[in-house]
Design a protein around this motif. Structure first.
Motif, short mmCIF file in Angstrom:
data_model
loop_
_atom_site.label_atom_id
_atom_site.label_comp_id
_atom_site.label_asym_id
_atom_site.label_seq_id
_atom_site.Cartn_x
_atom_site.Cartn_y
_atom_site.Cartn_z
N CYS A 148 95.24 89.76 71.46
CA CYS A 148 94.86 89.76 70.04
C CYS A 148 93.41 89.35 69.84
CB CYS A 148 95.78 88.81 69.27
SG CYS A 148 95.44 88.78 67.49
N HIS A 149 92.75 90.05 68.92
CA HIS A 149 91.34 89.78 68.66
C HIS A 149 91.12 88.40 68.02
CE1 HIS A 149 92.34 90.70 64.49
NE2 HIS A 149 91.15 90.27 64.14
N THR A 150 92.22 87.76 67.57
CA THR A 150 92.08 86.40 67.01
C THR A 150 92.11 85.34 68.10
OG1 THR A 150 94.47 86.02 66.70
CG2 THR A 150 93.29 87.14 64.90
N ARG A 191 94.68 85.16 70.61
CA ARG A 191 96.05 84.78 70.98
C ARG A 191 96.65 85.81 71.93
NH1 ARG A 191 95.30 83.45 65.37
NH2 ARG A 191 95.75 81.25 64.97
N CYS A 232 99.54 89.62 68.96
CA CYS A 232 99.16 89.69 67.55
C CYS A 232 100.25 89.14 66.62
CB CYS A 232 98.89 91.14 67.16
SG CYS A 232 97.48 91.87 68.01
N LYS A 251 95.63 79.34 70.16
CA LYS A 251 94.70 80.32 70.72
C LYS A 251 94.60 80.11 72.23
CE LYS A 251 92.35 81.17 66.43
NZ LYS A 251 91.19 81.80 65.78
#
Lengths: 142, 142
Positions: free
Chosen positions: B102-104, B106, B109, B131
């Motif tokens: 995930c681009h956050t 993690r 997603c 994260k």
């Protein structure tokens, strides 16, 4: 309108429906982890799924709200529901009632593999392709 | 054009792209069965995934072909690829390289749960929300 930060890091449900008013839903079998089906929910289907704990979808071909199992009896009980980072897809882990989720008569809609890493020519390979029920007997009740 | 019977029961790959030329792709972690992400492939992304055995997608926001991990190094090696009954969705079971998809920052997603069966008021609950990497360090390399 919510910021990207709010959508991604917040605790508020802010589903991002597409131009047709839909979000994608992936249903996996809670027992096996297999993907059973990929379908769509509109706002009403999402709300009904949240309220009832059973899966509701929106049929793009029939343009109609649709409770999974309303004809077949193959209801999906939602054990856990998750939403993704940008809130345009949901994942439900379900207990699939009855012999299967697929309208072709199989446990999962994903009964064929695409060989990868073997060049451009592709022939699909059946995996778990045996029918677990007779779709004509289940769906054609009239 | 292929009949419904050919599309559903045949061995020919006949992907049904939507009006934007895309099909939905669900990527699950081959080790855990968890859904890592839901994204889209155009014909070229699908072909490159089949040929290379690594996941390629098409970014709707950037209108661009995109190899997963091209910036982050978090490549997805495809262990198995399947297509669904009506051939408008694919499921890839992947070995996720690196700490997450995930681009956050993690692993998955899908790090927030929507409580079900508890009425209309919804507050998202973080699950596996820690994260696993710092997205700024991984993506902002310029």
């Amino acid at each position: 309108m919510a910021s990207a930060e709010q959508v991604e890091e917040g605790r508020a449900l802010a589903p991002k429906f597409d131009a047709d008013g839909l979000i994608t839903c992936v249903a996996t079998d809670v027992a096996t982890g297999d993907v059973l089906m990929v379908a769509h929910m509109n706002a009403e289907a999402l709300q009904k799924t949240i309220e009832t704990g059973e899966a509701w979808y929106f049929s793009r071909s029939r343009r109609a709200l649709w409770k999974k199992g309303e004809t077949s009896g193959h209801v999906q009980r939602v054990v856990e529901m998750r939403i993704d980072c940008d809130q345009d897809a949901v994942w439900i882990r379900v207990e699939q009632q009855g012999p299967g989720a697929c309208h072709t008569g199989r446990r999962s809609c994903f009964y064929r593999a695409i060989p990868v890493g073997k060049g451009r020519a592709v022939t699909l390979e059946f995996r778990d392709g045996e029918k677990t029920f007779d779709p004509k007997a289940v769906y054609d009740k009239s």
